[in-house]
Design a protein around this motif. Structure first.
Motif, mmCIF file in Angstrom:
data_model
loop_
_atom_site.group_PDB
_atom_site.id
_atom_site.type_symbol
_atom_site.label_atom_id
_atom_site.label_comp_id
_atom_site.label_asym_id
_atom_site.label_seq_id
_atom_site.Cartn_x
_atom_site.Cartn_y
_atom_site.Cartn_z
ATOM 1 N N GLU A 143 5.659 20.194 -3.670
ATOM 2 C CA GLU A 143 5.636 21.659 -3.661
ATOM 3 C C GLU A 143 7.001 22.258 -3.973
ATOM 4 N N ASP A 144 8.083 21.472 -3.827
ATOM 5 C CA ASP A 144 9.425 21.969 -4.133
ATOM 6 C C ASP A 144 9.673 22.070 -5.633
ATOM 7 N N TYR A 145 8.838 21.424 -6.444
ATOM 8 C CA TYR A 145 9.104 21.358 -7.889
ATOM 9 C C TYR A 145 7.897 21.700 -8.754
ATOM 10 N N ILE A 146 6.702 21.541 -8.230
ATOM 11 C CA ILE A 146 5.499 21.790 -9.012
ATOM 12 C C ILE A 146 4.913 23.135 -8.592
ATOM 13 N N SER A 147 4.969 24.097 -9.490
ATOM 14 C CA SER A 147 4.481 25.437 -9.188
ATOM 15 C C SER A 147 2.971 25.415 -8.935
ATOM 16 N N GLY A 148 2.553 26.050 -7.844
ATOM 17 C CA GLY A 148 1.135 26.151 -7.527
ATOM 18 C C GLY A 148 0.530 24.874 -6.986
ATOM 19 N N PHE A 149 1.346 23.947 -6.539
ATOM 20 C CA PHE A 149 0.798 22.694 -6.009
ATOM 21 C C PHE A 149 -0.079 22.965 -4.788
ATOM 22 N N ASN A 150 -1.237 22.315 -4.755
ATOM 23 C CA ASN A 150 -2.193 22.474 -3.668
ATOM 24 C C ASN A 150 -2.180 21.217 -2.799
ATOM 25 N N ALA A 151 -1.696 21.353 -1.554
ATOM 26 C CA ALA A 151 -1.553 20.199 -0.667
ATOM 27 C C ALA A 151 -2.887 19.588 -0.267
ATOM 28 N N SER A 152 -3.986 20.311 -0.482
ATOM 29 C CA SER A 152 -5.292 19.750 -0.132
ATOM 30 C C SER A 152 -5.791 18.777 -1.192
ATOM 31 N N GLY A 153 -5.135 18.742 -2.336
ATOM 32 C CA GLY A 153 -5.532 17.831 -3.397
ATOM 33 C C GLY A 153 -4.714 16.561 -3.391
ATOM 34 N N SER A 154 -4.704 15.874 -4.519
ATOM 35 C CA SER A 154 -3.973 14.614 -4.625
ATOM 36 C C SER A 154 -2.492 14.864 -4.870
ATOM 37 N N TYR A 155 -1.663 14.037 -4.265
ATOM 38 C CA TYR A 155 -0.227 14.086 -4.487
ATOM 39 C C TYR A 155 0.133 13.241 -5.702
ATOM 40 N N PRO A 156 1.271 13.512 -6.358
ATOM 41 C CA PRO A 156 1.697 12.653 -7.470
ATOM 42 C C PRO A 156 1.887 11.214 -6.977
ATOM 43 N N ILE A 157 1.160 10.298 -7.563
ATOM 44 C CA ILE A 157 1.132 8.910 -7.099
ATOM 45 C C ILE A 157 1.947 8.025 -8.030
ATOM 46 N N ARG A 158 2.767 7.152 -7.452
ATOM 47 C CA ARG A 158 3.552 6.190 -8.216
ATOM 48 C C ARG A 158 3.222 4.782 -7.727
ATOM 49 N N SER A 159 2.159 4.224 -8.292
ATOM 50 C CA SER A 159 1.740 2.880 -7.893
ATOM 51 C C SER A 159 2.703 1.810 -8.392
ATOM 52 N N ASP A 160 3.644 2.188 -9.287
ATOM 53 C CA ASP A 160 4.565 1.212 -9.874
ATOM 54 C C ASP A 160 5.826 1.005 -9.041
ATOM 55 N N ILE A 161 6.105 1.869 -8.074
ATOM 56 C CA ILE A 161 7.336 1.746 -7.296
ATOM 57 C C ILE A 161 7.212 0.606 -6.289
ATOM 58 N N LYS A 162 8.197 -0.266 -6.293
ATOM 59 C CA LYS A 162 8.249 -1.394 -5.361
ATOM 60 C C LYS A 162 9.603 -1.406 -4.655
ATOM 61 N N THR A 163 9.599 -1.695 -3.372
ATOM 62 C CA THR A 163 10.844 -1.807 -2.622
ATOM 63 C C THR A 163 10.856 -3.111 -1.843
ATOM 64 N N TYR A 164 12.060 -3.644 -1.670
ATOM 65 C CA TYR A 164 12.267 -4.875 -0.910
ATOM 66 C C TYR A 164 13.384 -4.620 0.102
ATOM 67 N N ARG A 165 13.139 -4.944 1.354
ATOM 68 C CA ARG A 165 14.141 -4.776 2.407
ATOM 69 C C ARG A 165 14.182 -6.033 3.264
ATOM 70 N N TYR A 166 15.382 -6.540 3.481
ATOM 71 C CA TYR A 166 15.598 -7.650 4.397
ATOM 72 C C TYR A 166 16.827 -7.317 5.234
ATOM 73 N N GLY A 167 16.742 -7.554 6.514
ATOM 74 C CA GLY A 167 17.906 -7.233 7.330
ATOM 75 C C GLY A 167 17.777 -7.753 8.748
ATOM 76 N N ALA A 168 18.881 -7.680 9.477
ATOM 77 C CA ALA A 168 18.910 -8.089 10.875
ATOM 78 C C ALA A 168 20.059 -7.375 11.564
ATOM 79 N N SER A 169 19.881 -7.099 12.838
ATOM 80 C CA SER A 169 20.939 -6.491 13.633
ATOM 81 C C SER A 169 20.917 -7.103 15.027
ATOM 82 N N LEU A 170 22.085 -7.152 15.638
ATOM 83 C CA LEU A 170 22.227 -7.713 16.979
ATOM 84 C C LEU A 170 23.106 -6.779 17.796
ATOM 85 N N LEU A 171 22.628 -6.384 18.969
ATOM 86 C CA LEU A 171 23.386 -5.503 19.849
ATOM 87 C C LEU A 171 23.630 -6.197 21.185
ATOM 88 N N TYR A 172 24.862 -6.102 21.651
ATOM 89 C CA TYR A 172 25.206 -6.608 22.980
ATOM 90 C C TYR A 172 25.216 -5.428 23.948
#
Length: 350
Positions: A143-172
């Motif tokens: 809605e910030d960029y597409i004029s007249g966007f209707n939130a009750s409909g479909s959102y712009p879909i990006r099925s091609d986006i992939k993310t990979y996350r690996y991590g670890a944390s240690l707290l004393y």
């Protein structure tokens, strides 16, 4: 062996090894004693079982460094229902996606995910591991960029986006005799008097995003730097974090727990050759914010509540657009404690 299966197998071995390691008395840092019984009641010798619902998310955003405007992408967030058990310091949660609960793929697209985030909380340490692979996102703020966007409909879909996350944390946990992380998040202890503690420890994370095209949609091309393309970029960060956690107790059973941990360390960004630009590697010191909050009721036999946690990265850049990354989850649960069956869960010898 597939890479993700290999990672899961290694993580399982680490968890089992730590559990076995903790059974030997000479490793005192895994012991539940000593505690100040005026502040903490120990239920680790009892078996706790809980039913919970959890929503996990893994968001990214292309941010304009001058205006702070952003194109934010999120996976299709689904509610998973699961069962958790806890005994001693060991806890295991298993959640499942029920098809009848999450049926909004037409609106937000379909997300394929592998999300493995085990946690190990001992008397003195809090360890979190994060292994995620997501495919399929949608634009969260069209809605910030597409004029007249209707939130009750479909959102712009990006099925091609992939993310990979690996991590670890240690707290004393410095004040581990009076402050219990486990009372708020594992529930094998109960905080009966308010207390806090300073927290300190290392962290490490790896992130990569891939896609078939830029994150900038045609309607927003005038708002962002088109030369900034984060596809294939890798972010490696590590450092030392410190913060504070506090458990506020009301009436010995109702509690509110909050912790904020700030990290600082180098981030190495590797950018592949794309859009006519050469590959590049740069490093700089960046920050990291980790938050945890829990609200609940914790009685000797019965407990319920909700908790949320998040880790946010993507240091603001004053000279060029940057990629903001965040991972978080929210959980609500209800559970009960039982005396463990002696045949299966014998008490550890002194």
């Amino acid at each position: 062996m597939q890479p993700m299966r290999r990672i899961t197998f290694i993580s399982f071995l680490i968890t089992v090894s730590l559990y076995s390691w903790g059974q030997e008395k000479r490793y005192k840092f895994l012991e539940t004693r000593p505690i100040n019984e005026k502040f903490i009641v120990d239920y680790s010798d009892r078996l706790s079982i809980k039913i919970f619902g959890i929503v996990k998310t893994n968001q990214i955003a292309h941010v304009n460094h001058e205006t702070d405007k952003k194109l934010e992408y999120r996976p299709n967030e689904s509610l998973n229902i699961g069962l958790g058990i806890g005994y001693k310091w060991f806890g295991l949660d298993a959640a499942f996606n029920f098809g009848g609960v999450n049926n909004d793929d037409d609106k937000f697209g379909k997300t394929k995910r592998f999300d493995f985030r085990p946690s190990i909380y001992t008397r003195k340490f809090a360890m979190d591991i994060n292994i995620q692979k997501y495919k399929g996102y949608y634009l969260y703020n069209p809605e910030d960029y597409i004029s007249g966007f209707n939130a009750s409909g479909s959102y712009p879909i990006r099925s091609d986006i992939k993310t990979y996350r690996y991590g670890a944390s240690l707290l004393y946990v410095l004040n581990h005799a009076k402050f219990s992380y486990r009372a708020a998040f594992i529930y094998n202890e109960r905080q009966v008097k308010s207390a806090g503690s300073f927290l300190v420890g290392p962290y490490f994370s790896y992130f990569r995003m891939d896609a078939d095209s830029t994150l900038i949609i045609p309607e927003a091309e005038s708002e962002f730097d088109l030369s900034q393309d984060f596809r294939g970029s890798e972010y490696i960060r590590y450092g030392l974090a410190g913060g504070y956690g506090y458990n506020l107790v009301l009436g010995h059973r109702v509690f509110v727990s909050l912790s904020l941990v700030l990290g600082l360390g180098p981030e190495i960004k590797k950018t592949p050759a794309i859009n006519g630009f050469l590959s590049d590697t740069e490093s700089k010191f960046t920050g990291r914010l980790a938050t945890r909050i829990a609200i609940g009721y914790n009685a000797p036999k019965f407990f319920f509540g909700m908790s949320a946690a998040g880790v946010y990265a993507g240091e603001r850049d004053e000279t060029e657009d940057f990629l903001e990354r965040g991972v978080s989850h929210a959980k609500f649960f209800v559970g009960k404690r039982f005396n463990p069956p002696k045949l299966f869960l014998p008490k550890r010898g002194k």
